[in-house]
Write a protein that holds these residues in place. Structure first.
Motif, mmCIF file in Angstrom:
data_model
loop_
_atom_site.group_PDB
_atom_site.id
_atom_site.type_symbol
_atom_site.label_atom_id
_atom_site.label_comp_id
_atom_site.label_asym_id
_atom_site.label_seq_id
_atom_site.Cartn_x
_atom_site.Cartn_y
_atom_site.Cartn_z
ATOM 1 N N TYR A 111 0.856 -1.191 0.000
ATOM 2 C CA TYR A 111 0.000 0.000 0.000
ATOM 3 C C TYR A 111 0.890 1.239 0.000
ATOM 4 C CZ TYR A 111 -3.966 3.047 0.771
ATOM 5 O OH TYR A 111 -4.925 4.010 0.601
ATOM 6 N N LEU A 112 0.585 2.172 -0.888
ATOM 7 C CA LEU A 112 1.328 3.429 -0.954
ATOM 8 C C LEU A 112 0.502 4.538 -0.318
ATOM 9 C CD1 LEU A 112 2.890 3.441 -4.545
ATOM 10 C CD2 LEU A 112 4.090 3.376 -2.375
ATOM 11 N N TRP A 113 0.992 5.072 0.792
ATOM 12 C CA TRP A 113 0.307 6.194 1.444
ATOM 13 C C TRP A 113 1.128 7.446 1.163
ATOM 14 C CZ3 TRP A 113 -0.839 6.692 7.436
ATOM 15 C CH2 TRP A 113 -1.750 7.734 7.624
ATOM 16 N N ILE A 114 0.648 8.241 0.217
ATOM 17 C CA ILE A 114 1.340 9.452 -0.225
ATOM 18 C C ILE A 114 0.746 10.633 0.540
ATOM 19 C CG2 ILE A 114 1.973 10.877 -2.191
ATOM 20 C CD1 ILE A 114 3.126 8.034 -2.240
ATOM 21 N N ARG A 115 1.600 11.354 1.288
ATOM 22 C CA ARG A 115 1.090 12.368 2.214
ATOM 23 C C ARG A 115 1.874 13.667 2.133
ATOM 24 N NH1 ARG A 115 2.090 8.939 7.414
ATOM 25 N NH2 ARG A 115 3.601 7.970 5.999
ATOM 26 N N GLY A 116 1.213 14.750 2.514
ATOM 27 C CA GLY A 116 1.853 16.044 2.665
ATOM 28 C C GLY A 116 1.362 16.689 3.950
ATOM 29 N N TYR A 117 2.243 16.846 4.927
ATOM 30 C CA TYR A 117 1.852 17.401 6.217
ATOM 31 C C TYR A 117 2.280 18.866 6.309
ATOM 32 C CZ TYR A 117 0.705 12.682 7.878
ATOM 33 O OH TYR A 117 0.141 11.444 8.046
ATOM 34 N N HIS A 118 1.373 19.734 5.943
ATOM 35 C CA HIS A 118 1.584 21.183 5.978
ATOM 36 C C HIS A 118 0.225 21.830 5.742
ATOM 37 C CE1 HIS A 118 2.400 19.635 1.850
ATOM 38 N NE2 HIS A 118 1.406 20.471 1.597
ATOM 39 N N VAL A 119 0.104 23.101 6.056
ATOM 40 C CA VAL A 119 -1.147 23.815 5.808
ATOM 41 C C VAL A 119 -1.429 23.810 4.297
ATOM 42 C CG1 VAL A 119 -2.269 26.076 5.857
ATOM 43 C CG2 VAL A 119 -1.043 25.231 7.880
ATOM 44 N N GLY A 120 -2.643 23.394 3.937
ATOM 45 C CA GLY A 120 -3.002 23.228 2.530
ATOM 46 C C GLY A 120 -2.986 21.787 2.104
ATOM 47 N N GLY A 121 -2.215 20.965 2.831
ATOM 48 C CA GLY A 121 -2.177 19.536 2.528
ATOM 49 C C GLY A 121 -1.915 19.259 1.067
ATOM 50 N N ARG A 122 -2.569 18.222 0.559
ATOM 51 C CA ARG A 122 -2.340 17.822 -0.838
ATOM 52 C C ARG A 122 -3.080 18.710 -1.831
ATOM 53 N NH1 ARG A 122 -3.091 11.364 -0.017
ATOM 54 N NH2 ARG A 122 -5.085 12.204 0.675
ATOM 55 N N PRO A 243 2.201 30.741 -7.753
ATOM 56 C CA PRO A 243 2.144 32.100 -7.225
ATOM 57 C C PRO A 243 1.021 32.934 -7.819
ATOM 58 C CG PRO A 243 3.939 31.896 -8.805
ATOM 59 C CD PRO A 243 3.411 30.504 -8.575
ATOM 60 N N PHE A 244 0.482 32.500 -8.950
ATOM 61 C CA PHE A 244 -0.616 33.216 -9.595
ATOM 62 C C PHE A 244 -1.985 32.765 -9.068
ATOM 63 C CE2 PHE A 244 2.955 32.824 -12.504
ATOM 64 C CZ PHE A 244 3.177 34.136 -12.874
ATOM 65 N N GLY A 245 -1.992 31.667 -8.326
ATOM 66 C CA GLY A 245 -3.282 31.103 -7.917
ATOM 67 C C GLY A 245 -4.052 30.591 -9.107
ATOM 68 N N GLY A 246 -3.342 30.203 -10.160
ATOM 69 C CA GLY A 246 -3.993 29.764 -11.388
ATOM 70 C C GLY A 246 -4.800 28.495 -11.217
ATOM 71 N N TYR A 247 -4.356 27.635 -10.313
ATOM 72 C CA TYR A 247 -5.165 26.461 -9.996
ATOM 73 C C TYR A 247 -5.661 26.576 -8.558
ATOM 74 C CZ TYR A 247 -1.352 24.289 -7.251
ATOM 75 O OH TYR A 247 -0.394 24.007 -6.312
ATOM 76 N N PHE A 248 -6.708 25.836 -8.252
ATOM 77 C CA PHE A 248 -7.296 25.908 -6.918
ATOM 78 C C PHE A 248 -6.435 25.184 -5.901
ATOM 79 C CE2 PHE A 248 -9.510 23.620 -3.593
ATOM 80 C CZ PHE A 248 -10.050 24.675 -2.885
ATOM 81 N N SER A 249 -6.199 25.833 -4.786
ATOM 82 C CA SER A 249 -5.646 25.195 -3.594
ATOM 83 C C SER A 249 -6.283 25.859 -2.387
ATOM 84 C CB SER A 249 -4.121 25.329 -3.532
ATOM 85 O OG SER A 249 -3.755 26.680 -3.282
ATOM 86 N N SER A 250 -6.245 25.203 -1.260
ATOM 87 C CA SER A 250 -6.743 25.818 -0.028
ATOM 88 C C SER A 250 -5.979 27.099 0.272
ATOM 89 C CB SER A 250 -6.587 24.846 1.151
ATOM 90 O OG SER A 250 -7.346 23.681 0.961
#
Length: 574
Positions: A111-122, A243-250
């Protein structure tokens, strides 16, 4: 035994949101915009939009080793580097992915658990593919008997799809397909000439609802205004943070919206590990947190809890939230908590070389390709005997570049002249198949192997089964058939190893349902027996469909947050 020392924070919040990724950002935005004083927790470090994207403007030649990963740098990211040839953990983006030694888990099966632990997450690193689920997807479990019936239908969530699409910005083309509902889409990105050629082939050579369209992606296009964001610049460096916010992120969108209300208190480095249940009120009273840096334990109080920590982390928190009433985890009367883990299966498809378009090229680095929606098991004409449910494809066509010189045997002026010309066209497509909800695919707590903060790690025990394997053969064969029908050369089908988690679309473990005896959550994403606790990340999913699930997470979260806010206001005035 000496009890842990826990500091009780003096403020009582209206709501607490655990997690700041795709779902948590939406929960924060909707609750704050409804006037609720909301504490938003993330277990990772702070990431501020723009100023905390360290590689956003770095060119390939400015990276050490030209952006490749040195083997010595992989020691702490062995799991994170197992995916996509290690591309995630190269210097441009490795800082977004966890240290596997610091954050272990246990693979009962691969099982591959791909994670990002920071504000905004994945939400910083996601693929942005944004597709609605259809009426068929919400009815599938009831129709074929796999899993339990969804407690909602497409019409319940459709207005929330509208809301989410208009806010995040989804570009694409409406097709009028029942299996891929139309949405509130902005101007589509353009298919290139080879992608259009394959599109024409499907229109002319197949009669089973096979359609190719440009991908629907959460990238801004057109003239609509989105506060603090501008249109996609076609840099295709999305995984670094835009930096442009061209795609959606939290970070670029929902969290700033929540912050503008003045109602959000964002606290990073806060590892939520238990939701506290009151035997007296029958409700949750707050969340226990470990400060990731100081290891201080703090109890935060609130009237409403939104668990949006991501599928597996949410399961872990709920399983750790034990009490006399819930000895096996919060709300786990059904015994289904931790079970029915799903992911899409992929690493299957085909590729080919394309001749006849040497005088055509394209401009920019479009962060998108084509999409072929599901065309199996839609009706009597397309029903299959070997498997139930279906799959779609994502793919793209492009020209090779100077990197083909690696295998060249020439040198000097002739080589330089040749490499200044664009290389030949190639095309590829990868299938994304639905996984059925199997009770035995599960996660559980391992108290013998603890993490750095003394918390139990997760045992993950999941696999794909016969239905998925039969489907995968068809996914490969049909990809080959489509490329051959187009007359392309050197068509190569492939059928890689199907490893759960590799698609990074993990779902299930706290499913929605009608009956508290067979499910964890009700139709509004509330725990059946603890109604002030909502779960709106991937853990809530009752089936997986074959479309990318993030848009559905966001729509479910917006719907649930507004339900919670309305109930909270009613209770305050009654």
């Amino acid at each position: 035994m000496i009890e842990d020392v826990i500091t009780e924070y003096p403020t009582t919040y209206d709501a607490i949101v655990i997690g700041t990724g795709i779902s948590g950002g939406w929960a924060a935005k909707e609750l704050c915009e409804n006037g609720l004083k909301t504490l938003v927790l993330d277990r990772g470090r702070m990431v501020k939009h723009i100023e905390d994207y360290p590689t956003m403007h770095i060119d390939p030649w400015d990276f050490k080793y030209r952006g490749k990963q040195h083997e010595n740098d992989l020691i702490n990211q062995q799991t994170q580097s197992r995916l996509w040839g290690g591309s995630l953990t190269r210097p441009a983006s490795k800082h977004w992915f966890v240290d596997d030694l610091k954050h272990p888990y246990n693979e009962v099966k691969d099982y591959l658990w791909i994670r990002g632990y920071h504000v905004g997450g994945r939400s910083i690193m996601w693929g942005k593919q944004s597709y609605r689920w259809s009426k068929m997807d919400f009815e599938a479990n009831k129709k074929d008997g796999h899993g339990v019936d969804w407690p909602i239908r497409y019409n319940d969530i459709a207005p929330w799809y509208d809301k989410v699409e208009e806010f995040i910005g989804v570009s694409g083309q409406n097709l009028g397909l029942s299996q891929l509902p139309d949405g509130k889409l902005s101007d589509p990105m353009e298919l290139n000439c080879v992608e259009k050629d394959l599109q024409n082939t499907l229109d002319n050579e197949f009669d089973d609802d096979r359609v190719l369209t440009v991908g629907r992606v959460a990238h801004l296009t057109g003239n609509a205004m989105h506060e603090g964001r501008s249109n996609c610049q076609y840099r295709n460096r999305c995984i670094r943070g835009c930096p442009f916010g061209g795609y959606f992120s939290s970070n670029s969108s929902t969290l700033p919206a929540a912050e503008r209300t003045g109602n959000m208190h964002l606290r990073p480095n806060s590892i939520a590990y238990e939701i506290v249940y009151s035997e007296v009120s029958g409700l949750a009273t707050g969340v226990k947190v470990i400060d990731a840096e100081t290891k201080e334990k703090i109890f935060f109080k609130a009237s409403i809890i939104f668990n949006c920590a991501s599928t597996l982390a949410t399961a872990s928190i709920l399983l750790q939230s034990k009490s006399k009433r819930f000895p096996n985890g919060l709300g786990n009367d059904s015994g289904e908590l931790g079970h029915n883990l799903m992911d899409h299966h992929y690493a299957v498809g085909a590729s080919a070389e394309v001749e006849g378009f040497d005088d055509n090229y394209y401009k920019g680095r479009k962060p998108n390709g084509f999409y072929i929606p599901r065309f199996r098991n839609l009706n009597d004409k397309t029903d299959q005997k070997e498997f139930v449910r279906g799959y779609g494809y994502q793919g793209s066509a492009s020209r090779t570049n100077w990197q083909r010189a690696v295998s060249e045997l020439s040198y000097g002026k002739e080589l330089k002249d040749e490499l200044l010309k664009p290389g030949p066209w190639q095309i590829g497509m990868t299938g994304f198949g639905e996984c059925l909800p199997y009770h035995e695919n599960k996660v559980s707590l391992n108290y013998d192997i603890l993490d750095e903060w003394g918390l139990p790690t997760l045992d993950i025990d999941a696999e794909f089964k016969e239905n998925e394997m039969k489907m995968r053969e068809d996914m490969r064969d049909q990809a080959v058939a489509m490329l051959k029908a187009a007359g392309y050369k050197n068509v190569q089908g492939y059928l890689g190893k199907a490893v759960p988690g590799a698609c990074i679309h993990e779902m299930g473990t706290a499913r929605m349902g009608h009956d508290p005896k067979t499910s964890v959550l009700n139709k509004y994403n509330q725990i059946h027996t603890v109604p002030n606790v909502y779960v709106t990340d991937g853990a809530c999913m009752t089936s997986s469909a074959c479309q990318n699930p993030s848009l559905t997470y966001m729509a479910l979260t917006a719907r649930a947050a507004n339900h919670a806010a309305a109930a909270f206001k009613k209770n305050k005035t009654s």
